[in-house]
Design an enzyme around this catalytic site. Sequence first.
Site, PDB file in Angstrom:
ATOM      1  N   SER A  23     -66.368 -22.668  57.970  1.00 49.12           N
ATOM      2  CA  SER A  23     -67.454 -21.697  57.797  1.00 49.12           C
ATOM      3  C   SER A  23     -68.645 -21.955  58.725  1.00 49.12           C
ATOM      4  O   SER A  23     -69.217 -20.993  59.257  1.00 49.12           O
ATOM      5  CB  SER A  23     -67.902 -21.660  56.333  1.00 49.12           C
ATOM      6  OG  SER A  23     -66.873 -21.089  55.564  1.00 49.12           O
ATOM      7  N   THR A  68     -67.713 -22.418  47.228  1.00 47.40           N
ATOM      8  CA  THR A  68     -66.257 -22.610  47.272  1.00 47.40           C
ATOM      9  C   THR A  68     -65.798 -23.494  46.121  1.00 47.40           C
ATOM     10  O   THR A  68     -66.583 -23.825  45.212  1.00 47.40           O
ATOM     11  CB  THR A  68     -65.805 -23.112  48.665  1.00 47.40           C
ATOM     12  OG1 THR A  68     -64.384 -23.062  48.717  1.00 47.40           O
ATOM     13  CG2 THR A  68     -66.279 -24.524  48.960  1.00 47.40           C
ATOM     14  N   LYS A  72     -66.678 -21.474  42.028  1.00 44.84           N
ATOM     15  CA  LYS A  72     -66.765 -20.010  42.133  1.00 44.84           C
ATOM     16  C   LYS A  72     -66.992 -19.303  40.792  1.00 44.84           C
ATOM     17  O   LYS A  72     -67.535 -18.207  40.765  1.00 44.84           O
ATOM     18  CB  LYS A  72     -65.504 -19.452  42.801  1.00 44.84           C
ATOM     19  CG  LYS A  72     -65.424 -19.730  44.290  1.00 44.84           C
ATOM     20  CD  LYS A  72     -64.229 -18.997  44.885  1.00 44.84           C
ATOM     21  CE  LYS A  72     -63.990 -19.386  46.325  1.00 44.84           C
ATOM     22  NZ  LYS A  72     -62.881 -18.627  46.936  1.00 44.84           N
ATOM     23  N   ASP A 108     -64.370 -12.380  49.046  1.00 43.03           N
ATOM     24  CA  ASP A 108     -62.936 -12.646  49.268  1.00 43.03           C
ATOM     25  C   ASP A 108     -62.133 -11.355  49.182  1.00 43.03           C
ATOM     26  O   ASP A 108     -61.240 -11.097  49.983  1.00 43.03           O
ATOM     27  CB  ASP A 108     -62.397 -13.615  48.202  1.00 43.03           C
ATOM     28  CG  ASP A 108     -62.799 -15.061  48.488  1.00 43.03           C
ATOM     29  OD1 ASP A 108     -63.029 -15.394  49.666  1.00 43.03           O
ATOM     30  OD2 ASP A 108     -62.891 -15.837  47.525  1.00 43.03           O
ATOM     31  N   GLY A 132     -48.515 -15.477  42.172  1.00 45.11           N
ATOM     32  CA  GLY A 132     -49.631 -16.311  41.743  1.00 45.11           C
ATOM     33  C   GLY A 132     -50.568 -15.545  40.822  1.00 45.11           C
ATOM     34  O   GLY A 132     -50.548 -14.297  40.797  1.00 45.11           O
ATOM     35  N   ALA A 136     -57.464 -16.467  43.743  1.00 46.96           N
ATOM     36  CA  ALA A 136     -57.187 -15.609  44.901  1.00 46.96           C
ATOM     37  C   ALA A 136     -56.289 -14.434  44.490  1.00 46.96           C
ATOM     38  O   ALA A 136     -56.483 -13.305  44.938  1.00 46.96           O
ATOM     39  CB  ALA A 136     -56.524 -16.425  46.003  1.00 46.96           C
ATOM     40  N   TYR A 230     -53.311 -20.253  55.471  1.00 47.21           N
ATOM     41  CA  TYR A 230     -53.359 -20.202  56.937  1.00 47.21           C
ATOM     42  C   TYR A 230     -53.059 -21.562  57.559  1.00 47.21           C
ATOM     43  O   TYR A 230     -53.044 -21.706  58.773  1.00 47.21           O
ATOM     44  CB  TYR A 230     -54.711 -19.665  57.435  1.00 47.21           C
ATOM     45  CG  TYR A 230     -55.896 -20.300  56.758  1.00 47.21           C
ATOM     46  CD1 TYR A 230     -56.418 -21.495  57.195  1.00 47.21           C
ATOM     47  CD2 TYR A 230     -56.470 -19.681  55.650  1.00 47.21           C
ATOM     48  CE1 TYR A 230     -57.484 -22.079  56.554  1.00 47.21           C
ATOM     49  CE2 TYR A 230     -57.538 -20.260  55.003  1.00 47.21           C
ATOM     50  CZ  TYR A 230     -58.048 -21.460  55.468  1.00 47.21           C
ATOM     51  OH  TYR A 230     -59.103 -22.037  54.825  1.00 47.21           O
ATOM     52  N   GLY A 251     -53.221 -16.042  56.403  1.00 42.86           N
ATOM     53  CA  GLY A 251     -54.493 -15.674  55.764  1.00 42.86           C
ATOM     54  C   GLY A 251     -55.758 -15.971  56.554  1.00 42.86           C
ATOM     55  O   GLY A 251     -56.855 -15.871  56.000  1.00 42.86           O
TER      56      GLY A 251
HETATM   57  P1  NDP Z   1     -55.656 -21.532  42.085  1.00 44.87           P
HETATM   58  O1  NDP Z   1     -55.581 -22.999  41.912  1.00 44.87           O
HETATM   59  O2  NDP Z   1     -56.650 -20.738  41.352  1.00 44.87           O
HETATM   60  O3  NDP Z   1     -54.189 -20.895  41.783  1.00 44.87           O
HETATM   61  C1  NDP Z   1     -53.022 -21.550  42.211  1.00 44.87           C
HETATM   62  C2  NDP Z   1     -51.805 -20.670  41.978  1.00 44.87           C
HETATM   63  O4  NDP Z   1     -50.660 -21.334  42.549  1.00 44.87           O
HETATM   64  C3  NDP Z   1     -51.483 -20.423  40.495  1.00 44.87           C
HETATM   65  O5  NDP Z   1     -50.925 -19.148  40.345  1.00 44.87           O
HETATM   66  C4  NDP Z   1     -50.427 -21.513  40.219  1.00 44.87           C
HETATM   67  O6  NDP Z   1     -49.526 -21.192  39.169  1.00 44.87           O
HETATM   68  C5  NDP Z   1     -49.652 -21.496  41.520  1.00 44.87           C
HETATM   69  N1  NDP Z   1     -48.934 -22.757  41.705  1.00 44.87           N
HETATM   70  C6  NDP Z   1     -49.462 -23.959  42.020  1.00 44.87           C
HETATM   71  N2  NDP Z   1     -48.477 -24.876  42.107  1.00 44.87           N
HETATM   72  C7  NDP Z   1     -47.311 -24.245  41.831  1.00 44.87           C
HETATM   73  C8  NDP Z   1     -45.943 -24.658  41.775  1.00 44.87           C
HETATM   74  N3  NDP Z   1     -45.585 -25.913  42.031  1.00 44.87           N
HETATM   75  N4  NDP Z   1     -45.027 -23.727  41.462  1.00 44.87           N
HETATM   76  C9  NDP Z   1     -45.361 -22.451  41.201  1.00 44.87           C
HETATM   77  N5  NDP Z   1     -46.631 -21.999  41.252  1.00 44.87           N
HETATM   78  C10 NDP Z   1     -47.600 -22.881  41.552  1.00 44.87           C
HETATM   79  O7  NDP Z   1     -55.821 -21.344  43.689  1.00 44.87           O
HETATM   80  P2  NDP Z   1     -56.496 -20.102  44.455  1.00 44.87           P
HETATM   81  O8  NDP Z   1     -56.077 -18.852  43.787  1.00 44.87           O
HETATM   82  O9  NDP Z   1     -57.918 -20.363  44.666  1.00 44.87           O
HETATM   83  O10 NDP Z   1     -55.798 -20.217  45.911  1.00 44.87           O
HETATM   84  C11 NDP Z   1     -54.431 -19.923  46.097  1.00 44.87           C
HETATM   85  C12 NDP Z   1     -54.087 -20.007  47.569  1.00 44.87           C
HETATM   86  O11 NDP Z   1     -54.799 -19.009  48.319  1.00 44.87           O
HETATM   87  C13 NDP Z   1     -54.449 -21.352  48.186  1.00 44.87           C
HETATM   88  O12 NDP Z   1     -53.397 -21.775  48.974  1.00 44.87           O
HETATM   89  C14 NDP Z   1     -55.653 -21.073  49.044  1.00 44.87           C
HETATM   90  O13 NDP Z   1     -55.681 -21.883  50.188  1.00 44.87           O
HETATM   91  C15 NDP Z   1     -55.441 -19.609  49.427  1.00 44.87           C
HETATM   92  N6  NDP Z   1     -56.709 -18.901  49.677  1.00 44.87           N
HETATM   93  C16 NDP Z   1     -56.928 -18.390  50.918  1.00 44.87           C
HETATM   94  C17 NDP Z   1     -58.104 -17.724  51.194  1.00 44.87           C
HETATM   95  C18 NDP Z   1     -58.335 -17.176  52.561  1.00 44.87           C
HETATM   96  O14 NDP Z   1     -59.484 -16.851  52.895  1.00 44.87           O
HETATM   97  N7  NDP Z   1     -57.299 -17.008  53.345  1.00 44.87           N
HETATM   98  C19 NDP Z   1     -59.159 -17.549  50.176  1.00 44.87           C
HETATM   99  C20 NDP Z   1     -58.815 -18.118  48.883  1.00 44.87           C
HETATM  100  C21 NDP Z   1     -57.631 -18.778  48.670  1.00 44.87           C
HETATM  101  P3  NDP Z   1     -49.860 -21.580  37.636  1.00 44.87           P
HETATM  102  O15 NDP Z   1     -50.814 -20.519  37.144  1.00 44.87           O
HETATM  103  O16 NDP Z   1     -48.552 -21.569  36.973  1.00 44.87           O
HETATM  104  O17 NDP Z   1     -50.508 -22.952  37.673  1.00 44.87           O
END
Ligand code: NDP
Length: 290
Positions: A23, A68, A72, A108, A132, A136, A230, A251
């Site tokens: 950022s 971040t 959030k 976002d 998911g 996000a 990304y 992303g």
């Molecule tokens: P969260 O921690 O809020 O959510 C994580 C998600 O991943 C949940 O749905 C979780 O499932 C799932 N998950 C994690 N581990 C596993 C696994 N082993 N098997 C199956 N499902 C799994 O994260 P965010 O929503 O904040 O971020 C998600 C992704 O998006 C990240 O990789 C982040 O880098 C990316 N992102 C990118 C942005 C951008 O600007 N490009 C902005 C924001 C995020 P469960 O509910 O079952 O735990």
Amino acid sequence: MESINGKTKVCGLIGNPVEHTVSPMIHNTLAGMTEKNLVYTPFFVKEGYLCDAIKGAYALDVVGLNITVPYKSEVLQYAVEVDKLAAQIGAVNTLVRTVDGYKGYNTDMPGLYRAMSSENIKIKNESIIILGAGGAARAAAFMCAEAGAACIYILNRTIEKAKTVAKEVNNCYGENTVRSLLLSEYEALPNRKYLAIQATSVGLFPHVNDAVILDKEFYDKIHTGYDLIYRPAKTKFMSLVERSGGKVYHGLKMLLYQGIIAYELWNDISVTQDMALHVYERMKEEMDVR
Ligand code: NDP
């Protein structure tokens, strides 16, 4: 950016951790291009200090903040006002200084929309799969509903979380806008081609060979795969979509546009497409993304 002097305004990022953020590069490059005397810096905030950090930033005349992980949601209570969209999503990633305190926004969601629009990815009347149900994915679900998707399926490992997101979106956009399924239930998806948004953290560096679903039958249903990850620039999810003949995107542009929208809010200006692309090239260089 001009050299720092008595009139320099400060913006920054609050999070924990913050050391890998790009950022500062986005905002300091924009400050230079838009000739603003502004500097953007990361602030590491220890657990339990968010309220103090925000009060301190206000007292120090900080004009804007990004928020971040992991703050959030917690930050909502410290904003004097929260934009309608951010309140619906339940997450604020941008604070804008007002006369009474900071107003909270979520950039976002519009960032993802702008990123997809810039690639000519259509959402209106599309059938959409979101993998998911975290922060996000929730933002993506609201964005797709707002943009007029024909139907949205949220698939998650933990079904309760998918149901909660579906209920929240459906409360705003009408019953059955979003339906929830377990990841393992993908065979129940109606037979058609989908735009799939990968919004889990599975596949993130260094676990580059992981994807939440590996079966080819799932990927045969996808015409376009958009991974919010990304790092790496080509995830396992993206490779699997490509193998089944779909188009793929990572992303990084979402990250670019969430930053640009925050910058526009802080400075009350519009960033041109040329400027956005210039910053994007610098991001790709810095992050070694092709
Ligand atoms: P969260 O921690 O809020 O959510 C994580 C998600 O991943 C949940 O749905 C979780 O499932 C799932 N998950 C994690 N581990 C596993 C696994 N082993 N098997 C199956 N499902 C799994 O994260 P965010 O929503 O904040 O971020 C998600 C992704 O998006 C990240 O990789 C982040 O880098 C990316 N992102 C990118 C942005 C951008 O600007 N490009 C902005 C924001 C995020 P469960 O509910 O079952 O735990």
